[in-house]
Scaffold this active site. Structure first.
Site, mmCIF file in Angstrom:
data_model
loop_
_atom_site.group_PDB
_atom_site.id
_atom_site.type_symbol
_atom_site.label_atom_id
_atom_site.label_comp_id
_atom_site.label_asym_id
_atom_site.label_seq_id
_atom_site.Cartn_x
_atom_site.Cartn_y
_atom_site.Cartn_z
ATOM 1 N N GLY A 65 -18.907 21.226 96.279
ATOM 2 C CA GLY A 65 -20.025 22.317 96.642
ATOM 3 C C GLY A 65 -20.128 23.010 95.166
ATOM 4 O O GLY A 65 -21.405 23.282 94.856
ATOM 5 N N ASN A 123 -20.562 31.206 105.135
ATOM 6 C CA ASN A 123 -19.225 30.676 105.383
ATOM 7 C C ASN A 123 -18.465 31.751 105.816
ATOM 8 O O ASN A 123 -17.323 31.415 106.366
ATOM 9 C CB ASN A 123 -18.632 30.277 104.038
ATOM 10 C CG ASN A 123 -18.664 31.472 102.981
ATOM 11 O OD1 ASN A 123 -19.975 32.009 102.720
ATOM 12 N ND2 ASN A 123 -17.870 31.782 102.427
ATOM 13 N N SER A 149 -20.092 19.358 100.631
ATOM 14 C CA SER A 149 -18.599 19.211 100.046
ATOM 15 C C SER A 149 -17.780 18.533 101.241
ATOM 16 O O SER A 149 -18.065 18.827 102.239
ATOM 17 C CB SER A 149 -17.971 20.514 99.885
ATOM 18 O OG SER A 149 -16.468 20.459 99.515
ATOM 19 N N HIS A 165 -14.882 17.989 101.900
ATOM 20 C CA HIS A 165 -13.692 18.491 102.547
ATOM 21 C C HIS A 165 -13.866 19.401 103.690
ATOM 22 O O HIS A 165 -13.143 19.815 104.735
ATOM 23 C CB HIS A 165 -12.614 19.401 101.623
ATOM 24 C CG HIS A 165 -12.777 20.416 101.330
ATOM 25 N ND1 HIS A 165 -12.307 21.487 101.792
ATOM 26 C CD2 HIS A 165 -13.986 20.919 100.395
ATOM 27 C CE1 HIS A 165 -13.052 22.814 101.092
ATOM 28 N NE2 HIS A 165 -13.844 22.171 100.158
ATOM 29 N N THR A 207 -16.095 8.849 85.455
ATOM 30 C CA THR A 207 -15.877 7.474 86.310
ATOM 31 C C THR A 207 -15.813 7.854 87.997
ATOM 32 O O THR A 207 -15.110 9.039 88.171
ATOM 33 C CB THR A 207 -14.483 6.828 85.980
ATOM 34 O OG1 THR A 207 -14.605 6.568 84.627
ATOM 35 C CG2 THR A 207 -14.267 5.645 86.894
ATOM 36 N N CYS A 262 -12.195 31.016 99.038
ATOM 37 C CA CYS A 262 -12.251 30.874 97.619
ATOM 38 C C CYS A 262 -12.106 32.365 96.992
ATOM 39 O O CYS A 262 -12.067 32.512 95.903
ATOM 40 C CB CYS A 262 -13.799 30.491 97.182
ATOM 41 S SG CYS A 262 -14.138 28.851 97.908
#
Length: 383
Positions: A71, A151, A199, A201, A237, A327
């Site tokens: 995110g 959130n 995101s 997770h 990658t 966070c």
């Protein structure tokens, strides 16, 4: 000691199917998705299939999905990409005061670069005024960035109404849907969304993986330069096993009726609130618990009990809850969301906890938590 996890807004446990898919891919399809031989082609097919699932989940085209590290990268790509590529149109950007740090900090950086960022106020339920949004829009506005679901309090923003307001303007409409994907229905066409961040997770998928939806008519410069992966839009990658797991997680949540899921969460909220009320404890809900709130988040204020003290006591008893955004949990600063809603002097900003459910949360777990919460709060408030 039994551990009960009630911090699903921070991260979710991976589902068994996701783990199995990732494990199988690590064993069998270890090729580089950019290679042209068979192992590479197999890996490419895995990535393409996951991209198809991601696009279907939000009613987008496969070519509009860019896999990222999560995110934060998706938000940064959308914000900086828009700002730096459209500054010839204007330098005005509109957001809200309760966005995630991965939106607010890029905005602060853009302010240092000379951009005019408008932070919309919110009411005590975390809602913006659509009239304020209309007033803030000017011909020089190049981006409106408003999250789908907050959130910390679960507030759902009226994305369709916001999209209809933004569409006639010069601005792109960006949505941080990290808490939205899997909890509410998202349709980028019906909601007139130009850019959308997710995101993995948060939906029982792997960490350090997400996608950015970028409408085909938009061609933002990449945030990460290097190879020509993701059709030259994001170098690096591809994490094929992780992307495969993300695709599986998206398939699982896409098959779930979001209305029924919200009813489950609403019932879990009710268990906690009923026990607190029956015990006649001094508490209040931060935000709302109505139909325009996502019930997977319950933010509670307990008068005269510090967030840290309550969290610690619950943790020692085997219950994991949060003091706010994971966070920013290590910060000594109070929750910017609660400050925006209630003001810097409100006791709520230092005396609240966030409880958040996931699709694997059980009623038994929540009843055990509610019992322990009543015991802890009764003890601490009676001191």
């Amino acid at each position: 000691m039994t551990e009960v996890y009630l911090d699903n807004a921070a991260t979710t446990p991976m589902s068994d199917n996701v783990i199995n898919v990732i494990t199988a891919e690590m064993k069998n399809d270890f090729g580089n998705a950019s290679s042209t031989y068979e192992l590479g082609r197999k890996a490419r097919h895995v990535v393409d299939l996951a991209r198809q699932k991601a696009a279907h989940a939000i009613n987008a085209s496969e070519s509009e999905i860019i896999f990222t590290s999560g995110g934060s990268e998706s938000n940064n790509t959308a914000i900086f990409g828009t700002a730096h590529s459209r500054q010839n149109i204007g330098k005005r950007i509109i957001t809200t005061k309760i966005e995630h740090p991965s939106v607010l900090k890029p905005m602060q950086q853009l302010q240092r670069e000379g951009y005019d960022v408008v932070y919309l106020d919110v009411d005590e339920n975390g809602r913006i005024s659509l009239a304020d949004l209309k007033e803030a829009l000017t011909p020089q506005t190049i981006l409106v960035s408003i999250m789908a679901v907050n959130n910390e309090m679960g507030t759902i923003n009226p994305l369709a109404e916001i999209g209809a307001i933004v569409k006639p303007s010069n601005a792109y409409f960006h949505v941080d849907a990290v808490q939205g994907l899997g909890n509410i229905d998202l349709d980028v066409e019906k909601m007139n969304i130009d850019l959308l961040s997710t995101s993995a997770h948060k939906i029982n998928g792997p960490k350090f993986l997400g996608f950015l939806y970028e409408r085909n008519a938009i061609n933002l410069p990449p945030l990460v330069y290097g190879g020509e992966q993701e059709t030259k839009r994001r170098a690096g990658t591809e994490n094929v096993p992780g992307i495969a797991g993300f695709g599986e997680a998206i398939s699982e949540i896409a098959a779930i009726d979001k209305g029924q899921l919200q009813k489950k969460y609403q019932k879990l909220q009710g268990i906690i609130l009923n026990q607190l009320e029956e015990a006649q404890l001094d508490f209040q809900v931060n935000g709302g618990i109505k139909e325009y709130d996502s019930h997977h988040i319950l933010n509670l204020f307990f008068n005269d009990i510090s967030t840290t003290l309550l969290q610690t006591n619950l943790d020692l008893a085997g219950f994991a809850v949060s003091g706010g955004s994971a966070c920013t949990a290590g910060s000594i600063e109070p929750s910017h969301v609660l400050v925006a809603c209630f003001g810097k002097k409100s006791p709520r900003i230092n005396e609240s906890i966030r409880i958040s459910f996931g699709r694997f949360t059980t009623e038994k777990e929540v009843r055990a938590f509610a019992n322990q919460l009543v015991k802890v709060v009764s003890k601490l408030q009676n001191k």
